[in-house]
Motif scaffolding. Sequence first.
Motif, PDB file in Angstrom:
ATOM      1  N   THR A   1      12.207   4.933  19.431  1.00  0.00           N
ATOM      2  CA  THR A   1      12.308   3.647  20.440  1.00  0.00           C
ATOM      3  C   THR A   1      13.048   2.648  20.030  1.00  0.00           C
ATOM      4  N   ASP A   2      13.601   2.838  18.460  1.00  0.00           N
ATOM      5  CA  ASP A   2      14.542   1.936  17.830  1.00  0.00           C
ATOM      6  C   ASP A   2      13.548   0.661  17.639  1.00  0.00           C
ATOM      7  N   GLN A   3      12.130   0.662  17.267  1.00  0.00           N
ATOM      8  CA  GLN A   3      11.107  -0.239  17.134  1.00  0.00           C
ATOM      9  C   GLN A   3      10.905  -0.218  15.669  1.00  0.00           C
ATOM     10  N   LEU A   4      10.826  -1.628  14.859  1.00  0.00           N
ATOM     11  CA  LEU A   4      10.525  -1.696  13.645  1.00  0.00           C
ATOM     12  C   LEU A   4       8.916  -1.590  13.520  1.00  0.00           C
ATOM     13  N   VAL A   5       8.541  -0.850  12.928  1.00  0.00           N
ATOM     14  CA  VAL A   5       6.869  -0.498  12.875  1.00  0.00           C
ATOM     15  C   VAL A   5       6.407  -0.874  11.566  1.00  0.00           C
ATOM     16  N   ALA A   6       7.179  -0.837  10.459  1.00  0.00           N
ATOM     17  CA  ALA A   6       6.458  -1.277   9.028  1.00  0.00           C
ATOM     18  C   ALA A   6       7.597  -1.417   8.130  1.00  0.00           C
ATOM     19  N   VAL A   7       7.225  -1.589   6.818  1.00  0.00           N
ATOM     20  CA  VAL A   7       8.129  -1.648   5.804  1.00  0.00           C
ATOM     21  C   VAL A   7       7.764  -0.807   4.597  1.00  0.00           C
ATOM     22  N   ALA A   8       8.619  -0.017   4.098  1.00  0.00           N
ATOM     23  CA  ALA A   8       8.262   0.827   2.821  1.00  0.00           C
ATOM     24  C   ALA A   8       8.502  -0.085   1.501  1.00  0.00           C
ATOM     25  N   VAL A   9       7.641  -0.275   0.640  1.00  0.00           N
ATOM     26  CA  VAL A   9       7.743  -0.799  -0.391  1.00  0.00           C
ATOM     27  C   VAL A   9       7.323  -0.097  -1.606  1.00  0.00           C
ATOM     28  N   ALA A  10       8.395  -0.052  -2.574  1.00  0.00           N
ATOM     29  CA  ALA A  10       8.264   0.566  -4.046  1.00  0.00           C
ATOM     30  C   ALA A  10       7.981  -0.618  -4.867  1.00  0.00           C
ATOM     31  N   VAL A  11       7.199  -0.462  -6.015  1.00  0.00           N
ATOM     32  CA  VAL A  11       6.921  -1.133  -7.045  1.00  0.00           C
ATOM     33  C   VAL A  11       7.487  -0.600  -8.356  1.00  0.00           C
ATOM     34  N   VAL A  12       8.127  -1.216  -9.024  1.00  0.00           N
ATOM     35  CA  VAL A  12       8.793  -0.859 -10.311  1.00  0.00           C
ATOM     36  C   VAL A  12       8.184  -1.708 -11.584  1.00  0.00           C
ATOM     37  N   SER A  13       7.521  -1.191 -12.391  1.00  0.00           N
ATOM     38  CA  SER A  13       6.956  -1.937 -13.467  1.00  0.00           C
ATOM     39  C   SER A  13       7.994  -2.481 -14.553  1.00  0.00           C
ATOM     40  N   LEU A  14       7.693  -3.562 -15.190  1.00  0.00           N
ATOM     41  CA  LEU A  14       8.474  -4.098 -16.096  1.00  0.00           C
ATOM     42  C   LEU A  14       8.608  -3.389 -17.400  1.00  0.00           C
ATOM     43  N   GLU A  15       7.630  -2.287 -17.465  1.00  0.00           N
ATOM     44  CA  GLU A  15       7.481  -1.658 -18.770  1.00  0.00           C
ATOM     45  C   GLU A  15       8.901  -0.770 -19.112  1.00  0.00           C
ATOM     46  N   TRP A  16       9.629  -0.592 -18.096  1.00  0.00           N
ATOM     47  CA  TRP A  16      10.743   0.144 -18.338  1.00  0.00           C
ATOM     48  C   TRP A  16      11.684  -0.508 -19.155  1.00  0.00           C
ATOM     49  N   TRP A  17      11.784  -1.724 -19.260  1.00  0.00           N
ATOM     50  CA  TRP A  17      12.819  -2.622 -20.062  1.00  0.00           C
ATOM     51  C   TRP A  17      12.411  -2.293 -21.565  1.00  0.00           C
ATOM     52  N   SER A  18      11.320  -2.175 -21.971  1.00  0.00           N
ATOM     53  CA  SER A  18      10.800  -1.917 -23.200  1.00  0.00           C
ATOM     54  C   SER A  18      11.278  -0.386 -23.685  1.00  0.00           C
ATOM     55  N   LYS A  19      10.849   0.306 -22.701  1.00  0.00           N
ATOM     56  CA  LYS A  19      11.333   1.683 -23.102  1.00  0.00           C
ATOM     57  C   LYS A  19      12.915   1.905 -23.293  1.00  0.00           C
ATOM     58  N   LYS A  20      13.541   1.233 -22.561  1.00  0.00           N
ATOM     59  CA  LYS A  20      15.233   1.484 -22.554  1.00  0.00           C
ATOM     60  C   LYS A  20      15.560   0.643 -23.801  1.00  0.00           C
ATOM     61  N   LEU A  21      14.996  -0.243 -24.348  1.00  0.00           N
ATOM     62  CA  LEU A  21      15.313  -1.099 -25.509  1.00  0.00           C
ATOM     63  C   LEU A  21      15.122  -0.169 -26.665  1.00  0.00           C
ATOM     64  N   GLU A  22      14.024   0.513 -26.578  1.00  0.00           N
ATOM     65  CA  GLU A  22      13.470   1.375 -27.715  1.00  0.00           C
ATOM     66  C   GLU A  22      14.517   2.420 -27.771  1.00  0.00           C
TER      67      GLU A  22
END
Length: 745
Positions: free
Chosen positions: A166-187
């Motif tokens: 129908t080409d109708q927008l029915v919802a929005v898919a949302v992904a949540v990324v924690s900021l813990e990845w910054w510390s892991k990458k710095l290590e």
Amino acid sequence: MLTFLHSLKSRLLFLIFMIILPGFIAVFFQATQERSSAIETARLRAIDVVDYMAAEQIKIIDETEKFLKRLSKYPQLLTPDSAECNAFLSDIEQLSESYVNLGVPNIKGQLLCNAHPLTTPVNVADRPYIQKAISKRSFTIGQFQFDRASQTTSINFAYPVIDTKTDQLVAVAVAVVSLEWWSKKLESTHLPVNTVAYITDVNDKIIANYPENKALIGKSVKDIPSFSKATSAQQTQIRKDQNGYMRIFVNRKLSSEVNDQAVRFIVGIPFDHELAIIDSRLSRITIFLVGFILLITLFAVWVIRENILKPIKALEVSSKQLELGEKTDLDFVGETKELIDLQKNFSAMAKTRLEAEQQLKDSQLFLRESEASLSRHLRNTPLGSIAWDVNFICTEWNHAAQAIFGYASEEAIGSNIVNLIVAPDLRSDFFAYYDSLLGHRGGKQFSISNITKDGHTIYCNWYNTLILNSLGVVTGMGAFVKDMTVDKHNRDTLNEFFKLPMNLHVIVSFDGLILKVNTGWQSILGFSREELLNSNVFDLLHPDDADKTASETINLQAGENTYSFENRYMNKQGKYRLIMWSATASVEQQRIYAVGVDITDRRLAEDKLKLAAGVFTHAKEAIIIADEKNHIIEVNSAFTHLTGYSSDEVFGKKTNIFKSGHYSDDFYHEMWQAIYHQGYWTGEIWNRCKNGDIVPHLLTISTVSDDAGKVKNYIAFYTDIAAIKAHQKQLEHIAQYGFNESTKS
């Protein structure tokens, strides 16, 4: 950069100073280089870390966009309020370590589908990135925030979920990324001991740090003693903290896609040990020859003023004149070849620009005149000129459109063009043509029935084009309309004529003059087109058919159609052929359109069939006609008289119902073998009649085959020979007993 280096003069002097100074104070320069090298090494290390983290952030954004785009295609997301959606997201979230939570809020912002169970209702309609994903139907990124579903500091990403049917927008898919990845990458970057790093939001609030110190989360970076005097505009800073550690800090903005405001990443690399070694060596160096440097500086000031600053000032004055659209009068000053060439090139450029501006003004004037001429043409063209916007609201309606449809421009402009002039049952077709034009699949020209103001149906050709704005966005459609009602009526009349079953095609005037014929006249009657054109159609007519043909012509001229009218026409050999005609007439054009079929041979065949039927009916022999499977399909009256069976009693039955029982199966097998190989069989046979009598017949069976040689029918002729047999038996009796009597005597 220091403020005294903002001017060209100061920068050139500083450059001279930097060139001269190393030659006289090599030791001091060497020490300074070593100090700078240590600081630069730390700075480059910090930049590498910042670049690495920025690249990782871009990688996460790209991967998340691809992930959400794939995720939005799954049908489970089309019903975010279903348990199936929650279970699906929970399974997907467990398969990826990159995301701490997944959710699908509906278009009202209600988070009904989530990878983690929700204890309280959550509505994210107030989030700008959700609003943007819905309005733009595109991938968006949220601000760093405290995620209410996963209970962590995170950044959210969104992608629209669209029902492809129908080409109708029915919802929005949302992904949540924690900021813990910054510390892991710095290590993983193996930073030097005592390295620190901070991530701040647009308000300079710390949202992540390294080494991890949750007490600093939410505080301003300026609350850290070493940053109390720092500003967000400074990209590189050297700071000493309360513990005496000297670090070089690199401050860089990261992604600018988060609500159009960037976060900052700050990393500080220590270099205390290296500076201690360099400072001890620098303390033993004495600055000398300052006077010589001052002398060189005074000389450089004079050279710069005469050969650089004065020519540049002249260029500046000419630039102001060019900005005001005035003619530039540039006096070439200075002795530097490069600057003189620059002044010449600037003069040529200024002349070219002024000429181009004048040409632009002339072009704009010509364009306005052309627009006025085109407008006059559209008002006076015999074609209807109509335009409408994307909502099909009429925006243009010329005099010709008024003449075609009956609506004045005041009535049409502002009205829905489809409701105004398109029949209700054809509106879907009209919209389909418009969609085809938008998709570059056609629709530039089509024909459709339209409705006029007084309710009449007319047939129009539409010639269409899209109307685009300066950005190339479709703002409506323009069309030229031509009323084709009369032309369509003429075509339909001609098409109706050529749809009739035809061999002879002819168009004649009401007075009988032949106007057009086809090649059938030559193949059937032998007359060429040239011989027939402009002759009278009655000239070839059989005299006996003239009166009835004239009467039929009068009926045609009165508006009646003719079907299956027969008369005779003479061919080129002087013989007459029987023609069956179908015809119609156009009173407006005073013409008759006729189609004739030669039925001469068919009529002869019918006569022959009638003769054969008479023979079949009145023959004295009994006749049976059977199909290829030997089922009886027809018998004559002689058969009924001979056997006692009526036609209805034997129809569809096989001929073996007449078996007398006197013959074996081998006899019948040999009989049918003869019929199969020779096409006939003749012989004497005893058959059983309806009353049970067994009587002798003389039987002849013949086959009837089609053009391919396949048997289509069997025809059997029965002759009653009972009297002959009785006479034969009497003769045999006389012969036998007469012989015995003569012997006794």
